[in-house]
Design an enzyme around this catalytic site. Sequence first.
Site, PDB file in Angstrom:
ATOM      1  N   ASP A  13      38.137 -57.299  67.579  1.00  0.00           N
ATOM      2  CA  ASP A  13      38.397 -56.170  68.479  1.00  0.00           C
ATOM      3  C   ASP A  13      37.131 -55.569  69.077  1.00  0.00           C
ATOM      4  OD1 ASP A  13      41.079 -56.518  67.841  1.00  0.00           O
ATOM      5  OD2 ASP A  13      40.956 -55.117  66.156  1.00  0.00           O
ATOM      6  N   LYS A  16      36.212 -58.463  73.417  1.00  0.00           N
ATOM      7  CA  LYS A  16      35.983 -59.813  73.969  1.00  0.00           C
ATOM      8  C   LYS A  16      36.774 -60.025  75.258  1.00  0.00           C
ATOM      9  CE  LYS A  16      37.422 -61.346  69.964  1.00  0.00           C
ATOM     10  NZ  LYS A  16      37.433 -60.112  69.142  1.00  0.00           N
ATOM     11  N   GLY A  40      44.438 -59.967  69.879  1.00  0.00           N
ATOM     12  CA  GLY A  40      44.951 -59.110  70.941  1.00  0.00           C
ATOM     13  C   GLY A  40      43.765 -58.748  71.808  1.00  0.00           C
ATOM     14  N   HIS A  41      43.669 -59.342  72.982  1.00  0.00           N
ATOM     15  CA  HIS A  41      42.521 -59.135  73.864  1.00  0.00           C
ATOM     16  C   HIS A  41      42.955 -58.296  75.064  1.00  0.00           C
ATOM     17  CE1 HIS A  41      40.321 -62.924  72.168  1.00  0.00           C
ATOM     18  NE2 HIS A  41      40.641 -62.032  71.245  1.00  0.00           N
ATOM     19  N   GLN A 230      39.184 -63.081  66.964  1.00  0.00           N
ATOM     20  CA  GLN A 230      38.761 -62.430  65.724  1.00  0.00           C
ATOM     21  C   GLN A 230      37.249 -62.150  65.801  1.00  0.00           C
ATOM     22  OE1 GLN A 230      41.081 -65.471  65.165  1.00  0.00           O
ATOM     23  NE2 GLN A 230      42.365 -63.785  65.790  1.00  0.00           N
TER      24      GLN A 230
HETATM   25  P1  GDP Z   1      39.170 -57.859  71.634  1.00  0.00           P
HETATM   26  O1  GDP Z   1      40.199 -58.284  70.650  1.00  0.00           O
HETATM   27  O2  GDP Z   1      37.786 -58.174  71.184  1.00  0.00           O
HETATM   28  O3  GDP Z   1      39.420 -58.370  73.023  1.00  0.00           O
HETATM   29  O4  GDP Z   1      39.245 -56.257  71.712  1.00  0.00           O
HETATM   30  P2  GDP Z   1      40.604 -55.384  71.773  1.00  0.00           P
HETATM   31  O5  GDP Z   1      41.188 -55.502  73.119  1.00  0.00           O
HETATM   32  O6  GDP Z   1      41.476 -55.656  70.612  1.00  0.00           O
HETATM   33  O7  GDP Z   1      40.015 -53.929  71.495  1.00  0.00           O
HETATM   34  C1  GDP Z   1      39.064 -53.359  72.316  1.00  0.00           C
HETATM   35  C2  GDP Z   1      39.635 -52.037  72.867  1.00  0.00           C
HETATM   36  O8  GDP Z   1      38.588 -51.266  73.415  1.00  0.00           O
HETATM   37  C3  GDP Z   1      40.628 -52.258  73.988  1.00  0.00           C
HETATM   38  O9  GDP Z   1      41.555 -51.217  73.980  1.00  0.00           O
HETATM   39  C4  GDP Z   1      39.736 -52.169  75.231  1.00  0.00           C
HETATM   40  O10 GDP Z   1      40.449 -51.774  76.387  1.00  0.00           O
HETATM   41  C5  GDP Z   1      38.761 -51.106  74.815  1.00  0.00           C
HETATM   42  N1  GDP Z   1      37.403 -51.210  75.378  1.00  0.00           N
HETATM   43  C6  GDP Z   1      36.686 -52.331  75.664  1.00  0.00           C
HETATM   44  N2  GDP Z   1      35.439 -51.984  76.041  1.00  0.00           N
HETATM   45  C7  GDP Z   1      35.361 -50.640  75.982  1.00  0.00           C
HETATM   46  C8  GDP Z   1      34.325 -49.687  76.232  1.00  0.00           C
HETATM   47  O11 GDP Z   1      33.193 -50.024  76.550  1.00  0.00           O
HETATM   48  N3  GDP Z   1      34.625 -48.368  76.038  1.00  0.00           N
HETATM   49  C9  GDP Z   1      35.861 -47.958  75.641  1.00  0.00           C
HETATM   50  N4  GDP Z   1      36.053 -46.659  75.470  1.00  0.00           N
HETATM   51  N5  GDP Z   1      36.862 -48.823  75.411  1.00  0.00           N
HETATM   52  C10 GDP Z   1      36.611 -50.144  75.559  1.00  0.00           C
HETATM   53  P1  IMO Z   2      41.002 -60.187  67.962  1.00  0.00           P
HETATM   54  O1  IMO Z   2      40.852 -61.550  68.582  1.00  0.00           O
HETATM   55  C1  IMO Z   2      40.981 -57.781  64.336  1.00  0.00           C
HETATM   56  C2  IMO Z   2      42.552 -59.635  60.695  1.00  0.00           C
HETATM   57  C3  IMO Z   2      43.831 -59.077  60.127  1.00  0.00           C
HETATM   58  C4  IMO Z   2      43.627 -59.346  58.648  1.00  0.00           C
HETATM   59  C5  IMO Z   2      42.913 -60.695  58.664  1.00  0.00           C
HETATM   60  C6  IMO Z   2      43.838 -61.875  58.468  1.00  0.00           C
HETATM   61  O2  IMO Z   2      41.904 -59.282  68.682  1.00  0.00           O
HETATM   62  O3  IMO Z   2      39.646 -59.612  67.691  1.00  0.00           O
HETATM   63  P2  IMO Z   2      45.669 -63.088  59.958  1.00  0.00           P
HETATM   64  O4  IMO Z   2      46.779 -62.539  60.792  1.00  0.00           O
HETATM   65  O5  IMO Z   2      44.658 -63.865  60.728  1.00  0.00           O
HETATM   66  O6  IMO Z   2      46.166 -63.817  58.753  1.00  0.00           O
HETATM   67  O7  IMO Z   2      44.924 -61.775  59.382  1.00  0.00           O
HETATM   68  O8  IMO Z   2      42.272 -60.797  59.923  1.00  0.00           O
HETATM   69  N1  IMO Z   2      42.627 -60.054  62.121  1.00  0.00           N
HETATM   70  C7  IMO Z   2      42.081 -59.375  63.128  1.00  0.00           C
HETATM   71  N2  IMO Z   2      41.438 -58.196  63.136  1.00  0.00           N
HETATM   72  N3  IMO Z   2      41.104 -58.487  65.482  1.00  0.00           N
HETATM   73  C8  IMO Z   2      41.718 -59.693  65.474  1.00  0.00           C
HETATM   74  O9  IMO Z   2      41.735 -60.493  66.563  1.00  0.00           O
HETATM   75  C9  IMO Z   2      42.289 -60.169  64.267  1.00  0.00           C
HETATM   76  N4  IMO Z   2      42.967 -61.271  63.922  1.00  0.00           N
HETATM   77  C10 IMO Z   2      43.169 -61.197  62.592  1.00  0.00           C
HETATM   78  O10 IMO Z   2      43.951 -57.705  60.398  1.00  0.00           O
HETATM   79  O11 IMO Z   2      42.728 -58.408  58.124  1.00  0.00           O
HETATM   80 MG    MG Z   3      41.784 -57.444  69.549  1.00  0.00          MG
END
Ligand code: GDP
Ligand code: IMO
Ligand code: MG
Length: 423
Positions: A13, A16, A40-41, A230
């Site tokens: 998270d 990416k 979840g991107h 991840q």
């Molecule tokens: P990912 O899994 O690495 O793609 O990241 P996620 O989407 O799960 O979580 C990142 C969260 O932070 C999302 O809600 C993005 O919209 C948000 N986000 C990304 N970059 C920034 C930033 O620079 N500032 C803020 N406030 N939010 C951001």
């Molecule tokens: P993105 O790509 C954050 C975590 C789960 C749990 C562990 C194992 O959005 O960054 P799994 O479902 O793979 O068996 O869970 O890994 N986890 C993540 N945490 N971002 C993710 O993906 C994750 N994918 C799995 O919360 O701790």
């Molecule tokens: Mg994510």
Amino acid sequence: MKVDVLLGLQWGDEGKGKIVDVLTPNYDIIARFQGGPNAGHTLNFDGKKVVLHTIPSGIFRENTLNVIGNGVIIDPFILINEEINQISSITDVKSKLYISQKAHLILPTHRLLDYVNETKRGSNKIGSTLKGIGPTYTDKVSRVGLRVGDLLLPDFQERYQHLKNLHIAQIQSMGFDYKTLQLNNMPFEEYERLWQKAAKELATYHICATEYLLNKALQEGKKILAEGAQGTLLDVEFGSYPFVTSSNTVTAGVCSGLGIAPNKIGKVFGLFKAYCTRVGAGPFPTELFDETGEQLRQKGGEFGSTTGRPRRCGWLDLPHLKYACMLDGVSELIMMKADVLDGFNELKICTAYQHNGQIINEIPYDADHDMQPQYEILKGWDQSNTQTLPQTLKDYITFIENYLNLKITLVSVGADRNQNIYL
Ligand code: GDP
Ligand code: IMO
Ligand code: MG
């Protein structure tokens, strides 16, 4: 040409999805190499917010191919119903998406097994996203899994039934009746019917040997970016086992997950948040249980993109980040969510730990206990999203760069595609 890599250096998270979308205009192909719908991107552009789970984050730009590599595992129900159908009004996915015939399929019973395994762990739960990730990778390594290419075989249904029966026997042996378990708030059989429908639909997509597609593209001088899911600290080899995911989230995963030779790896973009979050169980030395932690969670919107769970929050952890940079061969750093730290008087950065009475800066085998972070305290800043960076934010950046011996080339200061400061 070489394959550039973008991946997360923490527990996932990091942002990416946002940065892949930002960098996509520089590339011809974006390719996912591991993980599945546990990811979840999030992308924010033109006032829209989209969360992708399996589809590479280059899908919204024109003239870019998106590849789901052999290292990824695919749930047809989620891919078709929760991703493609959600974005079909914004873009035509089918013409831009190529899927490896060798990518493994997540069956409905894999998800049930994930649930049963987690339930059986009692208080030692991993905190899995319950998307069937562990059981599907287990079947891959056990050599009993089903692959996307199998969808095109005349005896697919027999193969499906055979594996399903194996799973049901496993589920029963653990004391559960699969017929009473629900998936997506549906009785199993209803979900299974929709899964089968989605699997048929998936079979009409571009399914091919993506390792050839990618290597030919490289020979033709095309530019490829591999998108990690991840984070490095969730890697099955190097993460805080067993609180990890079941794939190789490190740069090495690009080679096996796409069929790219190690000498074809180019730049490695390592992403980290200006603080830390973790969702699910496992060690997190700098975790904050106080108001500051709550402030980070609220300001940063730190709730899971896939599961909605509140993310655990804490200060930036440099020894962990340094470990990740070493494993991934990071060539440049991207710092995310600097804006979330706006308005703090002071900020803490962990530079070492006290562990078993000693000061250490490497991650020990037993990192799950007695890790007291040693902090440096830096001054905060008021506003990061300005023409010139505040001096105290520059100091924060320099402190990190000096510790890691790497440069930060981009600072993200908001969720939107356009909220970036290039250094
Ligand atoms: P990912 O899994 O690495 O793609 O990241 P996620 O989407 O799960 O979580 C990142 C969260 O932070 C999302 O809600 C993005 O919209 C948000 N986000 C990304 N970059 C920034 C930033 O620079 N500032 C803020 N406030 N939010 C951001
Ligand atoms: P993105 O790509 C954050 C975590 C789960 C749990 C562990 C194992 O959005 O960054 P799994 O479902 O793979 O068996 O869970 O890994 N986890 C993540 N945490 N971002 C993710 O993906 C994750 N994918 C799995 O919360 O701790
Ligand atoms: Mg994510």
